[in-house]
Scaffold this motif. Structure first.
Motif, PDB file in Angstrom:
ATOM      1  N   ILE A  39      31.827 -27.394 -24.953  1.00 32.72           N
ATOM      2  CA  ILE A  39      33.215 -27.574 -25.380  1.00 32.72           C
ATOM      3  C   ILE A  39      33.332 -28.922 -26.085  1.00 32.72           C
ATOM      4  N   THR A  40      33.733 -28.890 -27.337  1.00 31.65           N
ATOM      5  CA  THR A  40      33.730 -30.121 -28.140  1.00 31.65           C
ATOM      6  C   THR A  40      35.121 -30.628 -28.497  1.00 31.65           C
ATOM      7  N   GLY A  41      36.112 -29.758 -28.498  1.00 33.67           N
ATOM      8  CA  GLY A  41      37.447 -30.174 -28.906  1.00 33.67           C
ATOM      9  C   GLY A  41      38.117 -31.057 -27.875  1.00 33.67           C
ATOM     10  N   PRO A  42      39.022 -31.926 -28.305  1.00 33.13           N
ATOM     11  CA  PRO A  42      39.713 -32.833 -27.375  1.00 33.13           C
ATOM     12  C   PRO A  42      40.741 -32.122 -26.504  1.00 33.13           C
ATOM     13  N   GLU A  43      41.145 -30.915 -26.888  1.00 33.46           N
ATOM     14  CA  GLU A  43      42.183 -30.208 -26.129  1.00 33.46           C
ATOM     15  C   GLU A  43      41.775 -29.964 -24.678  1.00 33.46           C
ATOM     16  N   PHE A  44      40.502 -29.649 -24.488  1.00 33.37           N
ATOM     17  CA  PHE A  44      40.018 -29.373 -23.137  1.00 33.37           C
ATOM     18  C   PHE A  44      40.167 -30.599 -22.242  1.00 33.37           C
ATOM     19  N   GLY A  45      39.656 -31.726 -22.688  1.00 38.48           N
ATOM     20  CA  GLY A  45      39.739 -32.956 -21.902  1.00 38.48           C
ATOM     21  C   GLY A  45      41.173 -33.363 -21.633  1.00 38.48           C
ATOM     22  N   ASN A  46      42.032 -33.207 -22.626  1.00 32.50           N
ATOM     23  CA  ASN A  46      43.439 -33.549 -22.443  1.00 32.50           C
ATOM     24  C   ASN A  46      44.082 -32.661 -21.380  1.00 32.50           C
ATOM     25  N   ALA A  47      43.753 -31.362 -21.424  1.00 32.71           N
ATOM     26  CA  ALA A  47      44.338 -30.425 -20.458  1.00 32.71           C
ATOM     27  C   ALA A  47      43.890 -30.743 -19.036  1.00 32.71           C
ATOM     28  N   VAL A  48      42.638 -31.129 -18.886  1.00 31.26           N
ATOM     29  CA  VAL A  48      42.134 -31.491 -17.560  1.00 31.26           C
ATOM     30  C   VAL A  48      42.791 -32.782 -17.077  1.00 31.26           C
ATOM     31  N   THR A  49      42.909 -33.742 -17.957  1.00 31.89           N
ATOM     32  CA  THR A  49      43.449 -35.051 -17.588  1.00 31.89           C
ATOM     33  C   THR A  49      44.905 -34.970 -17.150  1.00 31.89           C
ATOM     34  N   VAL A  50      45.728 -34.244 -17.898  1.00 33.30           N
ATOM     35  CA  VAL A  50      47.164 -34.205 -17.597  1.00 33.30           C
ATOM     36  C   VAL A  50      47.536 -33.053 -16.666  1.00 33.30           C
ATOM     37  N   GLY A  51      46.578 -32.159 -16.378  1.00 36.31           N
ATOM     38  CA  GLY A  51      46.887 -31.027 -15.500  1.00 36.31           C
ATOM     39  C   GLY A  51      47.834 -30.038 -16.143  1.00 36.31           C
ATOM     40  N   THR A  52      47.499 -29.603 -17.345  1.00 39.43           N
ATOM     41  CA  THR A  52      48.379 -28.741 -18.134  1.00 39.43           C
ATOM     42  C   THR A  52      48.873 -27.518 -17.360  1.00 39.43           C
ATOM     43  N   TYR A  53      47.979 -26.887 -16.596  1.00 36.87           N
ATOM     44  CA  TYR A  53      48.332 -25.632 -15.926  1.00 36.87           C
ATOM     45  C   TYR A  53      48.575 -25.789 -14.417  1.00 36.87           C
ATOM     46  N   SER A  54      48.536 -27.009 -13.926  1.00 36.32           N
ATOM     47  CA  SER A  54      48.595 -27.233 -12.480  1.00 36.32           C
ATOM     48  C   SER A  54      49.877 -26.692 -11.845  1.00 36.32           C
ATOM     49  N   ALA A  55      51.015 -26.951 -12.456  1.00 28.98           N
ATOM     50  CA  ALA A  55      52.279 -26.484 -11.895  1.00 28.98           C
ATOM     51  C   ALA A  55      52.331 -24.961 -11.884  1.00 28.98           C
ATOM     52  N   GLN A  56      51.847 -24.328 -12.952  1.00 23.39           N
ATOM     53  CA  GLN A  56      51.840 -22.858 -13.007  1.00 23.39           C
ATOM     54  C   GLN A  56      50.917 -22.281 -11.935  1.00 23.39           C
ATOM     55  N   ILE A  57      49.785 -22.933 -11.732  1.00 22.35           N
ATOM     56  CA  ILE A  57      48.822 -22.470 -10.725  1.00 22.35           C
ATOM     57  C   ILE A  57      49.447 -22.523  -9.334  1.00 22.35           C
ATOM     58  N   THR A  58      50.113 -23.620  -9.025  1.00 25.13           N
ATOM     59  CA  THR A  58      50.750 -23.765  -7.715  1.00 25.13           C
ATOM     60  C   THR A  58      51.854 -22.743  -7.516  1.00 25.13           C
ATOM     61  N   SER A  59      52.659 -22.532  -8.545  1.00 25.00           N
ATOM     62  CA  SER A  59      53.739 -21.548  -8.471  1.00 25.00           C
ATOM     63  C   SER A  59      53.188 -20.137  -8.276  1.00 25.00           C
ATOM     64  N   GLU A  60      52.128 -19.811  -8.999  1.00 22.18           N
ATOM     65  CA  GLU A  60      51.517 -18.485  -8.875  1.00 22.18           C
ATOM     66  C   GLU A  60      50.920 -18.282  -7.488  1.00 22.18           C
ATOM     67  N   PHE A  61      50.350 -19.331  -6.934  1.00 18.21           N
ATOM     68  CA  PHE A  61      49.794 -19.216  -5.588  1.00 18.21           C
ATOM     69  C   PHE A  61      50.882 -18.919  -4.567  1.00 18.21           C
ATOM     70  N   ASP A  62      52.011 -19.588  -4.688  1.00 22.34           N
ATOM     71  CA  ASP A  62      53.121 -19.362  -3.754  1.00 22.34           C
ATOM     72  C   ASP A  62      53.570 -17.903  -3.804  1.00 22.34           C
ATOM     73  N   LYS A  63      53.670 -17.356  -5.006  1.00 21.87           N
ATOM     74  CA  LYS A  63      54.077 -15.954  -5.152  1.00 21.87           C
ATOM     75  C   LYS A  63      53.019 -15.022  -4.567  1.00 21.87           C
ATOM     76  N   THR A  64      51.764 -15.328  -4.843  1.00 19.55           N
ATOM     77  CA  THR A  64      50.669 -14.484  -4.363  1.00 19.55           C
ATOM     78  C   THR A  64      50.602 -14.489  -2.846  1.00 19.55           C
ATOM     79  N   ALA A  65      50.711 -15.660  -2.247  1.00 19.01           N
ATOM     80  CA  ALA A  65      50.611 -15.778  -0.792  1.00 19.01           C
ATOM     81  C   ALA A  65      51.731 -15.034  -0.079  1.00 19.01           C
ATOM     82  N   ASP A  66      52.887 -14.891  -0.745  1.00 21.78           N
ATOM     83  CA  ASP A  66      54.027 -14.198  -0.141  1.00 21.78           C
ATOM     84  C   ASP A  66      53.982 -12.685  -0.355  1.00 21.78           C
TER      85      ASP A  66
END
Length: 258
Positions: A198-225
């Motif tokens: 992976i060479t583009g800067p988008e990947f590193g930026n997404a990891v650094t700022v946690g682009t999908y973290s809030a969505q992941i947590t929200s999806e987990f809450d729905k799944t667990a219920d």
């Protein structure tokens, strides 16, 4: 020699004898003290050594590159597509579809990958199977420091955007950190992506700022219920969970061929 001198000399001799006896007795006490001090020193060394060993074991992922040797990329025609926080891997027109719910820190998920990962990849490459991966933070508090489950899931989604989800997924499970210990930090996750091409800067930026973290947590809450995703007899959601045709699969030898 006068009587006074004899008495003085006798007194000195008695005092010297008394000092000798005291010193002899004190010598025994001194030996005991030395033995006690030595024991304390040894015990302290053992405690310090144990703490150092525990810390080293707990932090053994620190500063380590995540290995990529031996990983196999998906075969020709296999498509990886992220849709929200779900990554679908497979060939168009695959006859079967399964959903896999897992956590990169979950030991049972790691064992699942060891047992069935290659079989799943083979069926995907053969065009028989399409897999929808749901990487969830089931054990987000079980790493030290907490948060590895979310950060690794977020990084995997960012890797999917770069077309490297399968390789990233397999690398993290092959070098899975131990539950309760240190995971991999963001710099290590970024380095893994780079090592996978992976060479583009988008990947590193997404990891650094946690682009999908809030969505992941929200999806987990729905799944667990969602009790439809609970294993029969279970008191709650657990990972790994495999779903086919809307039903939780009883994962046992031969389940993939059913």
């Amino acid at each position: 020699m006068g009587g006074a001198e004899r008495n003085a000399r006798k007194k000195r001799q008695q005092q010297q004898a008394a000092r000798a006896i005291t010193q002899a007795r004190g010598g025994g006490d001194t030996k005991k003290i030395i033995a006690i001090v030595a024991g304390v020193v040894v015990l302290a060394a053992l405690v310090i050594g144990g703490v150092l060993w525990t810390n080293a074991s707990k932090n053994k992922t620190e500063g380590q590159d995540i290995p990529t040797a031996g990983l196999t990329a998906p075969g020709p025609g296999v498509v990886e597509k992220r849709d929200g926080v779900v990554v679908t891997v497979g060939k168009p027109g695959a006859t079967k579809t399964i959903d896999i719910y897992a956590d990169f820190l979950c030991p049972a998920c790691g064992n699942f990958e060891k047992l069935y990962g290659e079989q799943i990849h083979q069926q995907v490459n053969d065009g028989k199977l399409q897999v929808k991966y749901h990487m969830l933070p089931m054990l987000n508090r079980a790493s030290s420091p907490p948060g590895y489950s979310v950060e690794s899931a977020n990084a995997a989604l960012a890797a999917a955007d770069a077309g490297k989800f399968s390789l990233f997924h397999d690398a993290l499970f092959r070098a899975q950190p131990e539950e309760g210990k240190r995971g991999y930090d963001k710099a290590q996750l970024i380095k893994l992506g780079q090592d996978l091409g992976i060479t583009g800067p988008e990947f590193g930026n997404a990891v650094t700022v946690g682009t999908y973290s809030a969505q992941i947590t929200s999806e987990f809450d729905k799944t667990a219920d969602n009790q439809q995703l609970w294993h029969p007899g279970a008191q709650g959601f657990q990972t790994p969970t495999v779903v086919r045709d809307g039903k939780v699969v009883d994962v046992k030898p031969g389940w993939l061929g059913q």
